[in-house]
Design an enzyme around this catalytic site. Structure first.
Site, PDB file in Angstrom:
ATOM      1  CE  LYS A 219      -6.167   0.646  -1.045  1.00 35.55           C
ATOM      2  NZ  LYS A 219      -5.838   0.450   0.403  1.00 35.55           N
TER       3      LYS A 219
ATOM      4  CD1 TRP B 284     -11.524   5.875   0.154  1.00 34.63           C
ATOM      5  CD2 TRP B 284     -12.242   7.915  -0.362  1.00 34.63           C
ATOM      6  NE1 TRP B 284     -10.427   6.639  -0.150  1.00 34.63           N
ATOM      7  CE2 TRP B 284     -10.843   7.897  -0.477  1.00 34.63           C
ATOM      8  CE3 TRP B 284     -12.917   9.100  -0.622  1.00 34.63           C
ATOM      9  CZ2 TRP B 284     -10.106   9.005  -0.856  1.00 34.63           C
ATOM     10  CZ3 TRP B 284     -12.183  10.204  -1.003  1.00 34.63           C
ATOM     11  CH2 TRP B 284     -10.801  10.152  -1.115  1.00 34.63           C
ATOM     12  N   GLY B 285     -16.556   4.528  -1.843  1.00 32.98           N
ATOM     13  CA  GLY B 285     -17.980   4.645  -2.127  1.00 32.98           C
ATOM     14  C   GLY B 285     -18.385   5.979  -2.701  1.00 32.98           C
TER      15      GLY B 285
ATOM     16  CG  ASP C 239      -2.294   0.637   0.895  1.00 30.30           C
ATOM     17  OD1 ASP C 239      -2.330   1.887   0.860  1.00 30.30           O
ATOM     18  OD2 ASP C 239      -3.286  -0.081   0.708  1.00 30.30           O
ATOM     19  CG  ASP C 240       0.502   6.101   0.477  1.00 30.11           C
ATOM     20  OD1 ASP C 240       1.473   6.244  -0.297  1.00 30.11           O
ATOM     21  OD2 ASP C 240      -0.226   7.044   0.820  1.00 30.11           O
TER      22      ASP C 240
ATOM     23  CG  ASP D 255      -9.922   3.988   4.553  1.00 31.23           C
ATOM     24  OD1 ASP D 255     -10.338   3.758   3.405  1.00 31.23           O
ATOM     25  OD2 ASP D 255      -8.871   4.608   4.789  1.00 31.23           O
TER      26      ASP D 255
ATOM     27  NE  ARG E 126     -12.775   0.549   0.771  1.00 37.51           N
ATOM     28  CZ  ARG E 126     -11.859   1.375   1.300  1.00 37.51           C
ATOM     29  NH1 ARG E 126     -10.597   1.278   0.953  1.00 37.51           N
ATOM     30  NH2 ARG E 126     -12.213   2.262   2.203  1.00 37.51           N
TER      31      ARG E 126
ATOM     32  CG  ASP F 290      -6.575   5.862  -2.023  1.00 30.66           C
ATOM     33  OD1 ASP F 290      -7.779   6.154  -1.952  1.00 30.66           O
ATOM     34  OD2 ASP F 290      -5.882   5.601  -1.023  1.00 30.66           O
TER      35      ASP F 290
END
Length: 408
Positions: free
Chosen positions: A142, A181-182, A66-67, A201, A197, A144
């Site tokens: 992934k 995040w929706g 991830d990040d 989170d 997603r 973001d």
């Protein structure tokens, strides 16, 4: 008029995710436990632990960074580059190591100018970044949305489509996982990705949300972080019917093994993620995970529900449920002799009995009930069917009974 045109256009876009998975993905991600404090040694040890514990054999094949893997600047050719102190061997060598273990490797970027930790995002560099990931033999991205405020002149849909198209042209099959995040209700438009997603989170808590968290799927996306397990399940009451093979709604990473939940809570967490067809991405430290949590994550019968050939998520059954006390969910199965699954959750009562009238289970072939064996997965208990009700005794607070109906 513009909104209508955009929606129609998005619905016509083929799946840009080059993997198009028939079953939800399984793996491990560094974020939940380590945030951006990752390095080459940690990733290698985690990959090795996936193999040594048996998790890899159980299906957890992705090792996802991830990040925190990046340098703060691009190289002289404008390419993203790893932090040379944390990843001295470089990404290609790390990918080779992971592949040698029989696993696949994932990486993280952002659709904005910067990502969440202000490392370089991919906005304006989508083609170059996709080509770079392909040259490193990356298997999973992934992607973001943290940097969107620096790239707000373009909609999330357009920014995510750009990267999906770039991945498709990279010459390598790279799993495309959206992390928005929706935002803007992606179940209506994100079918061009391999997964997306559905909410903010997740929080490592069974029932306690952070402040401002949105309780339902459609409430203007307030509360982008700090969503508890129970609230994530609550959101899926509205979204489970959107699940379909090829593009999976993602309830975020698993908190099983992070030390914040008891046995029944972890079993409930894992059961619902599997039955709702969310990706199964471990967020715990697999180098130190307890044997109890490991056994939950490796339960073959629950994993089989996740990876069932039908690819259909369970649905919430309000007529069989009581708000703040009991939830009952059900749905079809199609692998082997399995034909149906019921989840019964006690989330507001002391130890109780849950009685489920079989006539209330939509999609269950009730004319053949005598031909079914009913097995309660976590207890390993077999019910000998002889009536119109499924009676589940001694269901503890926060416990979920998972019952699979199989042909004899």
């Amino acid at each position: 008029m513009f909104v209508t045109t955009l929606v129609v256009g998005l619905l016509a876009v083929p799946c840009l995710g080059s993997v198009n998975p028939a079953k939800p993905q399984m793996g491990w991600n560094s974020w939940n436990t380590f945030k951006s404090n990752i390095n080459e040694t940690l990733i290698k040890s985690s990959a090795k632990s996936l193999v040594d514990t048996g998790l890899a054999q159980a299906g957890y094949k992705y090792v996802n960074l991830d990040d925190g893997w990046q340098a703060f600047t691009r190289d002289s050719s404008g390419r993203q580059q790893p932090n040379s102190t944390r990843f001295p061997s470089g990404m290609k060598a790390l990918a080779d190591f992971v592949h040698h273990m029989g696993l696949e490797i994932g990486i993280y970027s952002d659709s904005g100018i910067y990502d969440c930790a202000f490392y370089p995002g991919s906005y304006g560099y989508e083609e170059r970044d996709a080509a770079t990931y392909a040259s490193w033999t990356i298997d999973y991205l992934k992607f973001d949305n943290c940097g969107s405020f620096q790239a707000g002149t373009l909609s999330p849909q357009e920014r995510f489509l750009r990267m999906g198209d770039a991945l498709n042209r990279s010459g390598r099959s790279i799993f495309y996982s959206l992390c928005q995040w929706g935002n803007q209700f992606p179940w209506h438009w994100a079918s061009f990705s391999d997964s997306y997603r559905i909410s903010g989170d997740i929080k490592s808590a069974f029932g306690e949300d952070s402040s401002g968290v949105c309780q339902s799927a459609y409430c203007l996306n307030t509360g982008y972080a700090g969503v508890s397990v129970l609230t994530m399940i609550r959101k899926m009451r509205e979204l489970s019917r959107f699940q379909r093979p090829g593009s999976w709604g993602d309830m975020d990473m698993l908190e099983v093994g992070t030390g914040t939940m008891n046995l029944h809570q972890e079993q409930t967490h894992f059961s619902f993620w599997a039955a709702l067809k969310s990706p199964l991405i471990i967020g715990a430290d697999v180098n130190t995970i307890s044997k109890v949590s490991l056994n939950i994550l490796m339960n073959k019968e629950i994993i089989a529900i996740s990876q069932d050939d039908a690819g259909v998520a369970v649905n919430y059954l309000p007529d069989l449920s009581t708000e703040h006390k009991v939830q009952v969910w059900g749905g079809p199965l199609a692998s082997g002799k399995s034909r149906y699954v019921v989840l019964a959750l006690n989330y507001g009562l002391d130890t109780t009995k849950i009685t489920i009238p079989l006539i209330g289970l939509p999609g269950l072939n009730r004319s053949n009930l005598a031909k079914y064996t009913l097995r309660e997965v976590w207890a390993g208990k077999v019910y000998h069917h002889g009536g119109d009700n499924l009676v589940l005794e001694n269901v503890a607070l926060n416990q979920t009974k998972v019952v699979v109906f199989s042909e004899r």
